[in-house]
Each structure stands twice: as C-alpha cells, then as structure tokens.
Write a protein that holds these residues in place. Structure first.
Motif, PDB file in Angstrom:
ATOM      1  N   PHE A  40     -27.492  28.648  75.888  1.00 32.01           N
ATOM      2  CA  PHE A  40     -26.303  27.804  75.831  1.00 32.01           C
ATOM      3  C   PHE A  40     -26.637  26.310  75.865  1.00 32.01           C
ATOM      4  CE2 PHE A  40     -24.120  31.736  77.287  1.00 32.01           C
ATOM      5  CZ  PHE A  40     -23.187  31.805  76.269  1.00 32.01           C
ATOM      6  N   PHE A  41     -27.897  25.994  76.117  1.00 30.80           N
ATOM      7  CA  PHE A  41     -28.341  24.604  76.026  1.00 30.80           C
ATOM      8  C   PHE A  41     -29.137  24.347  74.749  1.00 30.80           C
ATOM      9  CE2 PHE A  41     -26.513  23.691  79.928  1.00 30.80           C
ATOM     10  CZ  PHE A  41     -26.807  22.410  80.372  1.00 30.80           C
ATOM     11  N   GLY A  42     -29.040  25.264  73.780  1.00 29.54           N
ATOM     12  CA  GLY A  42     -29.624  25.031  72.465  1.00 29.54           C
ATOM     13  C   GLY A  42     -31.043  25.505  72.291  1.00 29.54           C
ATOM     14  N   ALA A  43     -31.528  26.383  73.170  1.00 27.55           N
ATOM     15  CA  ALA A  43     -32.896  26.885  73.057  1.00 27.55           C
ATOM     16  C   ALA A  43     -32.894  28.408  73.145  1.00 27.55           C
ATOM     17  CB  ALA A  43     -33.783  26.290  74.152  1.00 27.55           C
ATOM     18  N   PRO A  44     -32.419  29.096  72.074  1.00 26.36           N
ATOM     19  CA  PRO A  44     -32.423  30.565  72.086  1.00 26.36           C
ATOM     20  C   PRO A  44     -33.831  31.115  72.230  1.00 26.36           C
ATOM     21  CG  PRO A  44     -31.091  29.704  70.276  1.00 26.36           C
ATOM     22  CD  PRO A  44     -31.860  28.548  70.845  1.00 26.36           C
ATOM     23  N   ASP A  94     -30.821  41.912  84.612  1.00 21.69           N
ATOM     24  CA  ASP A  94     -29.680  40.998  84.553  1.00 21.69           C
ATOM     25  C   ASP A  94     -28.918  40.990  85.881  1.00 21.69           C
ATOM     26  OD1 ASP A  94     -30.189  40.346  81.890  1.00 21.69           O
ATOM     27  OD2 ASP A  94     -28.873  41.912  81.110  1.00 21.69           O
ATOM     28  N   VAL A  95     -28.714  42.158  86.455  1.00 18.51           N
ATOM     29  CA  VAL A  95     -27.919  42.269  87.689  1.00 18.51           C
ATOM     30  C   VAL A  95     -28.540  41.467  88.823  1.00 18.51           C
ATOM     31  CG1 VAL A  95     -27.236  43.883  89.511  1.00 18.51           C
ATOM     32  CG2 VAL A  95     -26.815  44.461  87.122  1.00 18.51           C
ATOM     33  N   VAL A  96     -29.864  41.417  88.884  1.00 15.94           N
ATOM     34  CA  VAL A  96     -30.519  40.688  89.974  1.00 15.94           C
ATOM     35  C   VAL A  96     -30.808  39.229  89.595  1.00 15.94           C
ATOM     36  CG1 VAL A  96     -31.520  42.787  90.922  1.00 15.94           C
ATOM     37  CG2 VAL A  96     -32.850  41.431  89.272  1.00 15.94           C
ATOM     38  N   LYS A 142     -32.652  32.592  80.752  1.00 13.45           N
ATOM     39  CA  LYS A 142     -32.634  32.731  79.293  1.00 13.45           C
ATOM     40  C   LYS A 142     -31.226  32.512  78.746  1.00 13.45           C
ATOM     41  CE  LYS A 142     -36.454  36.061  79.100  1.00 13.45           C
ATOM     42  NZ  LYS A 142     -36.873  37.420  78.641  1.00 13.45           N
ATOM     43  N   THR A 143     -30.236  33.004  79.497  1.00 14.23           N
ATOM     44  CA  THR A 143     -28.852  32.813  79.072  1.00 14.23           C
ATOM     45  C   THR A 143     -28.524  31.328  78.992  1.00 14.23           C
ATOM     46  OG1 THR A 143     -28.139  34.900  80.071  1.00 14.23           O
ATOM     47  CG2 THR A 143     -26.431  33.236  79.690  1.00 14.23           C
ATOM     48  N   ASP A 145     -29.062  34.952  67.632  1.00 14.20           N
ATOM     49  CA  ASP A 145     -28.634  36.049  68.498  1.00 14.20           C
ATOM     50  C   ASP A 145     -29.408  37.340  68.265  1.00 14.20           C
ATOM     51  OD1 ASP A 145     -26.803  34.135  69.140  1.00 14.20           O
ATOM     52  OD2 ASP A 145     -25.042  35.392  68.890  1.00 14.20           O
ATOM     53  N   THR A 146     -30.206  37.403  67.188  1.00 15.47           N
ATOM     54  CA  THR A 146     -30.890  38.655  66.868  1.00 15.47           C
ATOM     55  C   THR A 146     -31.836  39.086  67.982  1.00 15.47           C
ATOM     56  OG1 THR A 146     -30.759  38.123  64.512  1.00 15.47           O
ATOM     57  CG2 THR A 146     -32.300  39.839  65.149  1.00 15.47           C
ATOM     58  N   ALA A 147     -32.433  38.128  68.670  1.00 18.21           N
ATOM     59  CA  ALA A 147     -33.347  38.480  69.758  1.00 18.21           C
ATOM     60  C   ALA A 147     -32.641  39.230  70.878  1.00 18.21           C
ATOM     61  CB  ALA A 147     -34.008  37.213  70.311  1.00 18.21           C
ATOM     62  N   ILE A 148     -31.315  39.072  70.976  1.00 17.91           N
ATOM     63  CA  ILE A 148     -30.547  39.743  72.023  1.00 17.91           C
ATOM     64  C   ILE A 148     -30.109  41.131  71.582  1.00 17.91           C
ATOM     65  CG2 ILE A 148     -28.478  39.627  73.473  1.00 17.91           C
ATOM     66  CD1 ILE A 148     -28.573  36.569  73.105  1.00 17.91           C
TER      67      ILE A 148
END
Length: 384
Positions: free
Chosen positions: A207-211, A194-196, A202-203, A173-176
């Motif tokens: 959640f599929f195991g590839a941060p 993010d809004v567009v 990336k999100t 999570d550090t990259a976030i």
C-alpha cells in the motif's frame, strides 16, 4: 445533444479511473480518447488477445443502458460509511468491555472485519467512486486510508496497474493470488502467518507502492514509475501524511490516557490491523483471482462470488466481501460502476448471457478450488 454528450462520456468512463469528459476512442484501437485522462492515470480497456470475449461483453450494454449504473449517489456512500462506523464502534466496545478476558479475541476479530470494510471504502475512493465531488472524494478517501495505515493515493496508482495488466507481467497483485491451487497446507500456513502478524509488513509495503518481488523474474514492480507527475506527487504527499498520522495517534492516546490509553489504542486498533485483518485481505484476494484457468479475459481471470442463497454464501460473504466487493469480475469489466450498483449490473449482464461460462461461483466452491492440491508451477508466477 446534451444527452448524447453524456452517453459518450459514460462510454469512456466505463474503463477509466477518472470521470473526466471524454469521447470514446476508435473501437479496439487501444489508444486513449481525446480529452481522456493523460497517460499514467487511465484505466485502459482490457482488450488482450485472444480476449475478444470481454470486448464483446462490454458491448452487451449500450452507453445509454450503462449510464444509470455509473451514477454516483453520495447518500448511499455515506450510508456504507455509517454502517462501517457502527461495526467499528461495536467491535471497539466489545474489546474494551471484555478487557483482560480471552473473549476479547472475538472483539479483535470483529475489529479486523470492520477495518476490512474501511479498506473497501478506500478502494472506492481510489476509483473516484466514493463521492461525486472529486476533492471531497479524495479528502475522505485519504482519511479513511490513513486511519488504517494505507496511502490511498499510492494505492490508486498500484491498483491501476492491476486493472490494466490483470495477470500480466506488470500486475502487482499476481504475487498474492497467482499460481493457485498451491495445496491446502500452503494456504493454511500463509493464513496462520497472517493471523500472528508475520506478513503485515508486506501488506503495508504494497500500500506504500512497493509490491512483493516476483520470485521467478526477481523483478520488483514499482507502480509510481508508471504514473503521471500529478498522481505521483499526490502519492508522495499522502505517504508523509499517513506516517505522520500514525506517529500522532499513539502520542494522542498517551496524552489522553497515559499508558492505559496507549494500551487501549494499540489493542483496539493496531493489533487487529496487524493480525485479524491480514488473513481476510489474503483470502479475499485469492477468492477473487486464485485458481482460475483462463487468463484471456476478466470474465474468467476474475471471479464473482455469490453472497446470497445458501447460508455458507451469506456467512462467508459477511466475513470476506463487504460493500458488494464480491462482484469482482463486473468491477473489472466496468471499474466506473460504484459498489452499490454492482448487484444490478450483475443481473443485467446475466440477463444478456454475458456471464455464461464466466467465473461466478458459490463461495464454498471457490474455497474448494483454492484449497485444492497443488498444481504444477507455471513459469512467471510467484507467491508471497
């Protein structure tokens, strides 16, 4: 004797992802206790040097005092799910009722808030805290995650690394949230992207195991490489089911309502997932861990944000922190405590003086910190 055994289990459970019978390991040994979850499944005690402070904080409550906070109450989890369901229904009705009107955007924004509540419930299931029956917990958690395109079982192993390596080289999570403050323009630009929907891929990769790759080390963290075969198998199966569900749902919408049904499905469900939800996820994560100055302990590397008192706390809390997720440092100290007990746990720790000097702030203060001018870049921290 039975009570002593239960208290022993609680002491181990407080730092473990799985509520399996266990005896506590030797103090500060760093070794898994006999009978505890196998390597690759456990949430380890956070005893980083020189982080003795959080070890002392964990001793502020005895196993007997901690026991009530770890008890699961299925009725309270079901109530939280019902509340989220009502919010989803209101948002959906608002979008459909305002179809074609610019005010429909308000419904999409509300749907993003409601979908975020689903993400938090999936987080509870990942910690085995949603329902007391393990099988029911996982089935429901997987369904909740699946509805939003999240593999709960994959998230379980990714999130385990975050807890076990907070702000360390293995923290996915550090990259976030790392490196803040980055300046107002930086964060506003990220939120606008993010809004567009620019960053939604990336999100879902996360959640599929590839941060995201750490830009400084160019190292990709792959959580599934550091987990037990049982959890790895469950994560693989869960990902297939999530993909299958998101192929089946639009087909079902088309079958039931032709092109109009498909359009309603996309606008009511997919558009908020890709847009309105994304800035909420980022801003919450940065509020939880961004712009901290002491990484030696969860007491100062994680932040609890007050959602009570002033009206800005209440308003921003309703937007960003459903289901008591604002009590984040308490969650890092005791990940076995379900969300509905976190406010009481916070008060107990506060009464013992544990939270003196900890990262507990009003939400406007947190926002001022994360939107502050850019600080010098620290080696080993990257951003997405």
């Amino acid at each position: 004797m039975q009570q002593d055994s239960t208290l022993s289990q609680v002491a181990s459970l407080a730092s473990s992802v799985a509520d399996l019978p266990a005896s506590p390991a030797a103090p500060d040994s760093g070794l898994a206790a006999p009978g505890s979850p196998v390597r690759g499944e456990e949430f380890r005690d956070d005893l980083r040097a020189p982080g003795a402070r959080n070890a002392q904080a964990r001793k502020a409550l005895s196993a007997q005092e901690l026991l009530p906070f770890t008890q699961l109450d299925d009725s309270r989890s079901l109530l939280a799910m019902a509340q989220t369901g009502v919010l989803l229904a209101i948002a959906g009705a608002l979008i459909v009722g305002l179809w074609g009107s610019p005010w429909m955007l308000a419904g999409i924004a509300l749907m993003g808030i409601a979908q975020h509540s689903l993400f938090i419930l999936s987080h509870e299931a990942a910690h085995y805290r949603l329902l007391s029956h393990r099988g029911a917990n996982d089935v429901l958690g997987r369904l909740i995650g699946m509805s939003s395109g999240v593999s709960m079982c994959t998230y379980r192993v990714t999130h385990r690394l975050h807890h076990n390596n907070l702000y360390g080289s293995e923290d996915p999570d550090t990259a976030i949230h790392g490196g803040y403050p980055r300046g107002k323009a930086y964060l506003l630009r990220k939120l606008a992207q993010d809004v567009v929907g620019w960053n939604a891929w990336k999100t879902y990769a996360y959640f599929f195991g590839a941060p995201a790759i750490n830009e400084d080390t160019q190292r990709a963290i792959r959580p599934l490489d550091d987990t037990s075969p049982q959890l790895r198998k469950a994560a693989r199966q869960d990902r297939y089911l999530v993909v299958g569900a998101h192929i089946a749902m639009p087909l079902a919408a088309y079958a039931l309502g032709s092109w109009h049904g498909l359009a309603v499905y996309v606008v009511v469900w997919i558009v908020p997932l890709m847009t309105a939800l994304q800035p909420i996820l980022r801003l919450r994560a940065v509020c939880e861990h961004g712009a901290v100055n002491d990484l030696s302990s969860p007491l100062t590397a994680a932040r609890s944000n007050r959602t009570f008192g002033s009206w800005p706390n209440r308003l921003l809390g309703a937007l960003l922190f459903p289901h008591h997720v604002n009590y984040h440092l308490e969650h890092h100290l005791y990940p076995a405590v379900p969300h509905y007990h976190l406010p009481a746990l916070h008060r107990a720790l506060q009464a013992r003086g544990v939270l003196e000097g900890a990262e507990v702030r009003d939400l406007p203060d947190t926002l001022n910190m994360i939107f502050a001018p850019r600080k010098p870049k620290v080696a080993g921290v990257s951003h997405v």
